[in-house]
Write a protein that holds these residues in place. Structure first.
Motif, PDB file in Angstrom:
ATOM      1  N   LYS A   1       0.824  -1.210   0.000  1.00  0.00           N
ATOM      2  CA  LYS A   1       0.000   0.000   0.000  1.00  0.00           C
ATOM      3  C   LYS A   1       0.863   1.267   0.000  1.00  0.00           C
ATOM      4  O   LYS A   1       0.647   2.184   0.800  1.00  0.00           O
TER       5      LYS A   1
ATOM      6  N   LYS B   1       4.649   4.039  -5.227  1.00  0.00           N
ATOM      7  CA  LYS B   1       4.662   2.981  -6.254  1.00  0.00           C
ATOM      8  C   LYS B   1       3.388   3.022  -7.087  1.00  0.00           C
ATOM      9  O   LYS B   1       3.427   2.866  -8.313  1.00  0.00           O
ATOM     10  N   ALA B   2       2.270   3.249  -6.436  1.00  0.00           N
ATOM     11  CA  ALA B   2       0.992   3.320  -7.146  1.00  0.00           C
ATOM     12  C   ALA B   2       0.979   4.478  -8.131  1.00  0.00           C
ATOM     13  O   ALA B   2       0.478   4.353  -9.258  1.00  0.00           O
ATOM     14  N   ALA B   3       1.544   5.620  -7.723  1.00  0.00           N
ATOM     15  CA  ALA B   3       1.585   6.796  -8.592  1.00  0.00           C
ATOM     16  C   ALA B   3       2.499   6.562  -9.792  1.00  0.00           C
ATOM     17  O   ALA B   3       2.210   7.011 -10.904  1.00  0.00           O
TER      18      ALA B   3
ATOM     19  N   GLU C   1       3.076   3.631 -11.149  1.00  0.00           N
ATOM     20  CA  GLU C   1       2.389   2.666 -12.016  1.00  0.00           C
ATOM     21  C   GLU C   1       1.257   3.319 -12.812  1.00  0.00           C
ATOM     22  O   GLU C   1       1.002   2.964 -13.963  1.00  0.00           O
ATOM     23  N   SER C   2       0.602   4.303 -12.212  1.00  0.00           N
ATOM     24  CA  SER C   2      -0.526   4.958 -12.888  1.00  0.00           C
ATOM     25  C   SER C   2      -0.091   6.069 -13.831  1.00  0.00           C
ATOM     26  O   SER C   2      -0.873   6.535 -14.650  1.00  0.00           O
ATOM     27  N   GLY C   3       1.175   6.509 -13.706  1.00  0.00           N
ATOM     28  CA  GLY C   3       1.658   7.601 -14.543  1.00  0.00           C
ATOM     29  C   GLY C   3       1.554   8.962 -13.881  1.00  0.00           C
ATOM     30  O   GLY C   3       2.005   9.964 -14.446  1.00  0.00           O
ATOM     31  N   GLU C   4       0.959   9.017 -12.691  1.00  0.00           N
ATOM     32  CA  GLU C   4       0.889  10.286 -11.963  1.00  0.00           C
ATOM     33  C   GLU C   4       2.291  10.791 -11.631  1.00  0.00           C
ATOM     34  O   GLU C   4       2.569  11.994 -11.697  1.00  0.00           O
TER      35      GLU C   4
ATOM     36  N   GLN D   1       7.682   7.759 -14.585  1.00  0.00           N
ATOM     37  CA  GLN D   1       8.379   6.515 -14.302  1.00  0.00           C
ATOM     38  C   GLN D   1       9.870   6.735 -14.099  1.00  0.00           C
ATOM     39  O   GLN D   1      10.490   6.124 -13.224  1.00  0.00           O
TER      40      GLN D   1
ATOM     41  N   TYR E   1      10.760   7.830 -10.564  1.00  0.00           N
ATOM     42  CA  TYR E   1      10.731   6.716  -9.615  1.00  0.00           C
ATOM     43  C   TYR E   1      11.945   5.815  -9.804  1.00  0.00           C
ATOM     44  O   TYR E   1      12.569   5.380  -8.830  1.00  0.00           O
TER      45      TYR E   1
END
Length: 293
Positions: A259, A263-265, A267-270, A273, A276
């Motif tokens: 959670k 990492k979620a951002a 992966e979503s492109g927010e 890449q 990160y």
């Protein structure tokens, strides 16, 4: 005792500015004994019989200092990167940004040589510029040849001590010449054999530009995270730091933790890449660093 600011260090001499006068000083032996090296940007106490024969007696407390380039009390860093020749590198820019953020210096990203870009290259640079603006950075697109962005850059220098830093050959000296044409700083073309710039600046010196001071610094292309610890890195990426507030676990390093908002951002492109990837690469580098004794 009079006080002033070191504006140049060269061949064992320190040039101290005080009320419009520049006094040539040497450091007292006490500095060598205490392992204190006066730096450009230092506020100092000195004594002098004349403008040629002074001695620095005390270095005032610094608010920050950089090792490469060796300079102290910097307000902001103008990170100069060329769009082409040499090609723009987000990895190198992020490395500079981390070190600047760690030293609590405000960064301004300045991308030069926009006049040399093709339509495709220009579009890519504008895309990167938008990414970094979204991350919270000021980004200037400039050309020393056409003077694009020069007038917009000048107000950012007013009343500040700014360090101009970046890879060799990106046009730092050309940019300073455009900001203050009377400087006539030496510039060299890119070495076609090596694909990188020749070093044209040999020492650090504070130069007055309008109501501010800027430092043209020797170019360099490798930077190491010698002082930064793994848990510090999060704070050196303002976009990642902001996202990390939504992570489930406090102290999340954004690698294997569940959670994780960062990492979620990514992966979503927010979160871009490459930002990160640079974060994880730098984190691994810090963890693999040999301990100092």
């Amino acid at each position: 005792m009079p006080e002033g600011k070191i504006i140049k260090a060269l061949s064992g001499f320190y040039y101290v500015l005080n009320e419009g006068n520049v006094i040539q000083c040497r450091g007292r032996g006490v500095f060598r004994k205490n392992k204190i090296t006066p730096l450009v940007g230092d506020e100092v106490v000195y004594q002098a019989e004349n403008i040629q024969e002074g001695y620095i007696l005390e270095v005032k407390e610094r608010k920050n200092e950089l090792v490469r380039p060796p300079i102290a009390n910097v307000d902001q860093a103008i990170l100069v990167f060329s769009a082409v020749e040499p090609d723009f590198s987000t990895a190198l820019l992020d490395r500079f940004l981390v070190l600047v953020e760690y030293n609590h210096i405000r960064p301004v990203i300045c991308i030069t040589k926009m006049d040399l870009t093709t339509a495709e290259q220009k579009e890519l640079i504008h895309s990167y510029a938008e990414d970094y603006r979204n991350a919270g950075y000021e980004v200037m697109l400039t050309s020393s040849e056409t003077e694009e962005g020069i007038k917009e850059l000048l107000p950012l220098l007013e009343g500040e001590i700014s360090v101009f830093a970046g890879q060799s050959g990106v046009g730092k000296s050309s940019l300073l010449n455009a900001l203050r044409p009377d400087l006539e700083l030496k510039t060299d073309d890119i070495s076609t054999h090596l694909g990188r710039g020749k070093h044209t600046t040999r020492h650090v010196e504070l130069i007055s530009v309008g109501e501010g001071h800027v430092a043209d610094t020797p170019g360099f292309s490798s930077l190491e995270f010698m002082e930064i610890e793994a848990e510090d890195l999060n704070y050196c990426f303002p976009d990642i730091e902001l996202l990390s507030e939504e992570c489930k676990f406090r102290g999340c390093l954004h690698i294997k933790e569940p959670k994780c908002a960062v990492k979620a951002a990514a992966e979503s492109g927010e979160l871009p890449q490459y930002r990160y990837e640079h974060y994880t690469s730098f984190l691994e580098e810090i963890k693999d660093r040999k301990p100092r004794y």
